[in-house]
Scaffold this active site. Structure first.
Site, PDB file in Angstrom:
ATOM      1  N   LYS A 195      30.735  20.111  11.331  1.00 58.68           N
ATOM      2  CA  LYS A 195      32.001  19.560  10.847  1.00 58.68           C
ATOM      3  C   LYS A 195      32.984  20.705  10.743  1.00 58.68           C
ATOM      4  CE  LYS A 195      32.715  17.381   6.641  1.00 58.68           C
ATOM      5  NZ  LYS A 195      32.627  16.114   5.928  1.00 58.68           N
ATOM      6  N   LYS A 249      32.043  16.598  14.577  1.00 59.47           N
ATOM      7  CA  LYS A 249      33.235  15.993  13.975  1.00 59.47           C
ATOM      8  C   LYS A 249      34.309  17.046  13.795  1.00 59.47           C
ATOM      9  CE  LYS A 249      34.636  14.252   9.506  1.00 59.47           C
ATOM     10  NZ  LYS A 249      34.274  14.099   8.132  1.00 59.47           N
TER      11      LYS A 249
HETATM   12  C1  PBG Z   1      33.332  13.752   3.550  1.00 56.36           C
HETATM   13  C2  PBG Z   1      34.017  13.135   4.724  1.00 56.36           C
HETATM   14  C3  PBG Z   1      35.258  13.448   5.267  1.00 56.36           C
HETATM   15  C4  PBG Z   1      35.493  12.566   6.308  1.00 56.36           C
HETATM   16  C5  PBG Z   1      34.397  11.738   6.377  1.00 56.36           C
HETATM   17  N1  PBG Z   1      33.491  12.114   5.397  1.00 56.36           N
HETATM   18  C6  PBG Z   1      36.219  14.475   4.845  1.00 56.36           C
HETATM   19  C7  PBG Z   1      35.804  15.889   4.875  1.00 56.36           C
HETATM   20  O1  PBG Z   1      34.710  16.190   5.290  1.00 56.36           O
HETATM   21  O2  PBG Z   1      36.566  16.776   4.486  1.00 56.36           O
HETATM   22  C8  PBG Z   1      36.702  12.519   7.166  1.00 56.36           C
HETATM   23  C9  PBG Z   1      36.766  11.321   8.048  1.00 56.36           C
HETATM   24  C10 PBG Z   1      38.088  11.050   8.677  1.00 56.36           C
HETATM   25  O3  PBG Z   1      39.045  11.840   8.627  1.00 56.36           O
HETATM   26  O4  PBG Z   1      38.179   9.986   9.283  1.00 56.36           O
HETATM   27  N2  PBG Z   1      33.166  12.852   2.502  1.00 56.36           N
END
Ligand code: PBG
Ligand code: ZN
Length: 326
Positions: A195, A249
């Site tokens: 991520k 992601k």
């Molecule tokens: C964490 C999480 C995030 C997203 C999904 N799960 C935010 C992050 O990791 O900072 C982002 C998903 C999106 O932007 O569609 N709970």
């Protein structure tokens, strides 16, 4: 031996010929639909920056889940908007937390639909960080203890798959051990393995979960978007710790990563087509008059071509509808 023996256009002459040599195509079973659940009843409120996506109370999420299932989409990914936020993120692991309620209702009323829960604390902490913060730094091992509690509470509610999202070191191992110890051997883990710290999550926080980091950012745990080989190490570690599905992601700007990961690891691979990517498509359609249906199809097919097996997307319902019409 090139032209005129070889004419690449021979097999592009019409749609039937093209369809015979098509290498990748979208299937509704590739998709996972993210949903936002809120307290209350009778609530179905559109999220302005994620048009076509809603804040749903438990009763309404059941209705919406039936629509999702009837479209042929196999799974949903749940996010909760808690009643209150505190330093201990207490609603995240409460039996009556909003996600736990939604999971129970979905498994009761729409049992065949696969329920995936996002496991992180940032929606539940008052400072918006993904765990316990001390001296401005996200504490790794102390936060893992909370993550383990969240995991068990989601499993007790009946979640099929959990998606640990915090990018904490050791989160997969910790969750796997705790789930196994409590008898949840068949709950699968879909790791947010890679991520990146990205601006593309802004709509998700601003209008999706309405949780904001009050100071600092998430770069001490999410990955630097300048890096690629580091992503392969993250994936290797998550697989070793017990991830069943791995994830990259965001998706759109990161298909080089997706390709490399798929080349190297033969594990089911998901991409998360995040909120900012969705918002960009909607804006392009509205402002620059791009054909949204065609644009969506091109972007999502690109994910498959790069190597993704699963696509988490706010477009899931729209694409399911257009695939039905084909
Ligand atoms: C964490 C999480 C995030 C997203 C999904 N799960 C935010 C992050 O990791 O900072 C982002 C998903 C999106 O932007 O569609 N709970
Ligand atoms: Zn988080």
């Amino acid at each position: 031996m090139g032209f005129p023996v070889h004419r690449m256009r021979r097999l592009r002459r019409n749609e039937y010929l093209r369809s015979m040599v098509r290498e990748h195509s979208l299937n509704v079973k590739d998709f996972i639909y993210p949903m936002f659940v809120v307290h209350g009843s009778g609530v179905k409120r559109e999220i302005p920056s994620l048009k076509g996506n809603y804040h749903l109370s438990v009763d309404k999420i059941v209705e919406e889940a039936r629509i999702v299932r009837d479209l042929g989409i196999p799974a949903v990914l749940l996010f909760g908007i808690p009643a209150k936020r505190d330093v201990a993120a207490s609603e995240a692991y409460s039996t009556d937390g909003i996600v736990q309620q939604a999971v129970r209702a979905l498994k009761d009323k729409v049992p065949e639909l696969v329920v995936i829960t996002d496991v992180c604390l940032c929606e539940y902490t008052e400072h918006g960080h993904c765990g316990i913060v001390e001296n401005g730094y996200l504490q790794n091992d102390a936060s893992l203890e909370l993550i383990a509690k969240v995991a068990c509470s989601h499993a007790e509610a009946g979640a099929d798959i959990m998606a640990p999202a915090a990018m904490l070191d050791g989160q997969i191992k910790t969750m796997r051990e705790n789930l196994d110890k409590n008898g949840f051997l068949n709950v699968a883990l879909m790791a947010y393995s890679v991520k990146f710290a990205s601006r593309l999550y802004d709509p998700f926080f601003k209008e999706g979960t309405q949780s904001h980091v009050t100071s600092g950012d998430k770069r001490s745990h999410q990955m630097d978007y300048s890096n690629a080989t580091e992503a392969l190490r993250e994936i290797a570690l998550d697989i070793e710790e017990g991830a069943d599905i791995i994830m990259v992601k965001p998706a759109m700007f990161y298909l080089d990563i997706v390709y490399r990961v798929k080349e190297q690891f033969k594990v089911p691979l998901a991409v998360y087509n995040v909120s900012g990517e969705y918002a960009m498509v909607k804006a392009a359609a509205q402002v620059a008059k791009l054909d949204e249906t065609a644009l969506r199809h091109e972007i999502l097919t690109g994910f498959k071509r790069a190597g993704a097996n699963l696509i988490i997307s706010y477009h899931a319902k729209e694409i399911a509808q257009s695939l039905m019409q084909k």
